[in-house]
Design a protein around this motif. Structure first.
Motif, PDB file in Angstrom:
ATOM      1  N   GLN A   1     140.605  64.727  42.708  1.00  0.00           N
ATOM      2  CA  GLN A   1     141.700  64.178  43.514  1.00  0.00           C
ATOM      3  C   GLN A   1     141.523  62.675  43.646  1.00  0.00           C
ATOM      4  N   ASP A   2     142.627  62.008  43.981  1.00  0.00           N
ATOM      5  CA  ASP A   2     142.556  60.563  44.187  1.00  0.00           C
ATOM      6  C   ASP A   2     142.137  60.275  45.627  1.00  0.00           C
ATOM      7  N   LYS A   3     142.085  58.995  45.992  1.00  0.00           N
ATOM      8  CA  LYS A   3     141.612  58.613  47.334  1.00  0.00           C
ATOM      9  C   LYS A   3     142.502  59.123  48.459  1.00  0.00           C
ATOM     10  N   SER A   4     143.764  59.384  48.149  1.00  0.00           N
ATOM     11  CA  SER A   4     144.668  59.898  49.180  1.00  0.00           C
ATOM     12  C   SER A   4     144.555  61.420  49.335  1.00  0.00           C
ATOM     13  N   GLY A   5     143.795  62.046  48.448  1.00  0.00           N
ATOM     14  CA  GLY A   5     143.634  63.496  48.510  1.00  0.00           C
ATOM     15  C   GLY A   5     144.558  64.267  47.580  1.00  0.00           C
TER      16      GLY A   5
ATOM     17  N   ALA B   1     143.678  58.085  33.350  1.00  0.00           N
ATOM     18  CA  ALA B   1     144.348  56.787  33.176  1.00  0.00           C
ATOM     19  C   ALA B   1     144.712  56.196  34.543  1.00  0.00           C
ATOM     20  N   GLY B   2     144.388  54.932  34.721  1.00  0.00           N
ATOM     21  CA  GLY B   2     144.708  54.242  35.966  1.00  0.00           C
ATOM     22  C   GLY B   2     143.641  54.381  37.040  1.00  0.00           C
ATOM     23  N   PHE B   3     142.560  55.120  36.760  1.00  0.00           N
ATOM     24  CA  PHE B   3     141.482  55.320  37.736  1.00  0.00           C
ATOM     25  C   PHE B   3     140.152  54.957  37.099  1.00  0.00           C
ATOM     26  N   SER B   4     139.189  54.554  37.910  1.00  0.00           N
ATOM     27  CA  SER B   4     137.854  54.288  37.380  1.00  0.00           C
ATOM     28  C   SER B   4     137.140  55.613  37.138  1.00  0.00           C
ATOM     29  N   THR B   5     136.194  55.596  36.223  1.00  0.00           N
ATOM     30  CA  THR B   5     135.431  56.800  35.892  1.00  0.00           C
ATOM     31  C   THR B   5     134.491  57.148  37.040  1.00  0.00           C
ATOM     32  N   ALA B   6     134.486  58.416  37.423  1.00  0.00           N
ATOM     33  CA  ALA B   6     133.567  58.905  38.464  1.00  0.00           C
ATOM     34  C   ALA B   6     132.508  59.765  37.794  1.00  0.00           C
ATOM     35  N   VAL B   7     131.252  59.640  38.256  1.00  0.00           N
ATOM     36  CA  VAL B   7     130.141  60.339  37.613  1.00  0.00           C
ATOM     37  C   VAL B   7     129.271  61.014  38.660  1.00  0.00           C
ATOM     38  N   ARG B   8     128.811  62.212  38.347  1.00  0.00           N
ATOM     39  CA  ARG B   8     127.790  62.902  39.137  1.00  0.00           C
ATOM     40  C   ARG B   8     126.651  63.241  38.187  1.00  0.00           C
ATOM     41  N   ASP B   9     125.476  62.717  38.486  1.00  0.00           N
ATOM     42  CA  ASP B   9     124.286  62.986  37.671  1.00  0.00           C
ATOM     43  C   ASP B   9     123.428  64.067  38.310  1.00  0.00           C
ATOM     44  N   ASN B  10     122.533  64.617  37.513  1.00  0.00           N
ATOM     45  CA  ASN B  10     121.531  65.586  37.965  1.00  0.00           C
ATOM     46  C   ASN B  10     122.141  66.839  38.599  1.00  0.00           C
ATOM     47  N   VAL B  11     123.162  67.371  37.985  1.00  0.00           N
ATOM     48  CA  VAL B  11     123.767  68.623  38.443  1.00  0.00           C
ATOM     49  C   VAL B  11     122.995  69.762  37.770  1.00  0.00           C
ATOM     50  N   ALA B  12     122.230  70.497  38.567  1.00  0.00           N
ATOM     51  CA  ALA B  12     121.388  71.578  38.033  1.00  0.00           C
ATOM     52  C   ALA B  12     122.183  72.879  37.947  1.00  0.00           C
ATOM     53  N   VAL B  13     122.117  73.498  36.769  1.00  0.00           N
ATOM     54  CA  VAL B  13     122.773  74.784  36.536  1.00  0.00           C
ATOM     55  C   VAL B  13     121.709  75.790  36.141  1.00  0.00           C
ATOM     56  N   ASN B  14     121.646  76.873  36.883  1.00  0.00           N
ATOM     57  CA  ASN B  14     120.723  77.967  36.574  1.00  0.00           C
ATOM     58  C   ASN B  14     121.519  79.172  36.093  1.00  0.00           C
ATOM     59  N   VAL B  15     120.807  80.187  35.646  1.00  0.00           N
ATOM     60  CA  VAL B  15     121.439  81.410  35.165  1.00  0.00           C
ATOM     61  C   VAL B  15     122.323  82.000  36.254  1.00  0.00           C
ATOM     62  N   GLN B  16     123.551  82.312  35.907  1.00  0.00           N
ATOM     63  CA  GLN B  16     124.571  82.917  36.768  1.00  0.00           C
ATOM     64  C   GLN B  16     125.000  82.037  37.938  1.00  0.00           C
ATOM     65  N   ASP B  17     124.661  80.737  37.901  1.00  0.00           N
ATOM     66  CA  ASP B  17     125.141  79.790  38.923  1.00  0.00           C
ATOM     67  C   ASP B  17     126.607  79.471  38.682  1.00  0.00           C
ATOM     68  N   ARG B  18     127.307  79.163  39.747  1.00  0.00           N
ATOM     69  CA  ARG B  18     128.660  78.611  39.696  1.00  0.00           C
ATOM     70  C   ARG B  18     128.635  77.417  40.633  1.00  0.00           C
ATOM     71  N   VAL B  19     128.274  76.250  40.072  1.00  0.00           N
ATOM     72  CA  VAL B  19     128.050  75.039  40.855  1.00  0.00           C
ATOM     73  C   VAL B  19     129.378  74.318  41.083  1.00  0.00           C
ATOM     74  N   GLN B  20     129.669  73.999  42.337  1.00  0.00           N
ATOM     75  CA  GLN B  20     130.902  73.307  42.706  1.00  0.00           C
ATOM     76  C   GLN B  20     130.648  71.804  42.692  1.00  0.00           C
ATOM     77  N   VAL B  21     131.405  71.072  41.867  1.00  0.00           N
ATOM     78  CA  VAL B  21     131.328  69.618  41.813  1.00  0.00           C
ATOM     79  C   VAL B  21     132.757  69.084  41.906  1.00  0.00           C
ATOM     80  N   ASP B  22     133.098  68.587  43.079  1.00  0.00           N
ATOM     81  CA  ASP B  22     134.434  68.029  43.318  1.00  0.00           C
ATOM     82  C   ASP B  22     134.386  66.517  43.256  1.00  0.00           C
ATOM     83  N   PHE B  23     135.485  65.922  42.855  1.00  0.00           N
ATOM     84  CA  PHE B  23     135.619  64.465  42.796  1.00  0.00           C
ATOM     85  C   PHE B  23     136.798  64.033  43.628  1.00  0.00           C
TER      86      PHE B  23
END
Length: 120
Positions: free
Chosen positions: A48-52, A98-120
């Motif tokens: 989502q953008d800064k306004s949600g 397009a029109g937005f800066s790139t957002a990055v999340r590092d070190n996202v650990a995924v294990n067997v049968q994980d469903r990791v939530q990473v929102d931007f």
């Protein structure tokens, strides 16, 4: 020459038939159990953008930091993405639109049968 009574033969054949049935049943259950197991995980989330407001058609790049393998996904109409069947490891997740800066999340650990939530 040794002669075996036909009733004894039928008894042994019947027992052998049951034994084959039981072995086949056990092997079938083992195959189904092995198929049901999974050795992967997933990263899911929304963008989502800064306004949600949710951002459809944003590019989400998921990179395994150990192997360097990168997979690219597009967010759906609701701004959501799913990176499925990822091998266990540590990932870098980057979002571009397009029109937005790139957002990055590092070190996202995924294990067997994980469903990791990473929102931007």
């Amino acid at each position: 020459m040794h002669v075996v009574d036909s009733s004894v033969q039928r008894w042994w054949i019947a027992r052998l038939g049951w034994l084959c049935f039981v072995v086949a049943a056990v092997l079938s259950m083992a195959a189904v159990s092995a198929y049901a197991q999974t050795d992967t995980g997933a990263i899911v989330g929304s963008v989502q953008d800064k306004s949600g407001a949710r951002l459809p058609a944003a590019t989400v790049e998921v990179t395994n930091t150990a192997t360097g393998v990168m997979r690219s996904y597009l967010t759906n109409g609701d701004g959501e993405y799913e990176a499925l069947q990822l091998i266990p490891g540590v990932y870098r997740v980057a979002v571009k639109h397009a029109g937005f800066s790139t957002a990055v999340r590092d070190n996202v650990a995924v294990n067997v049968q994980d469903r990791v939530q990473v929102d931007f």
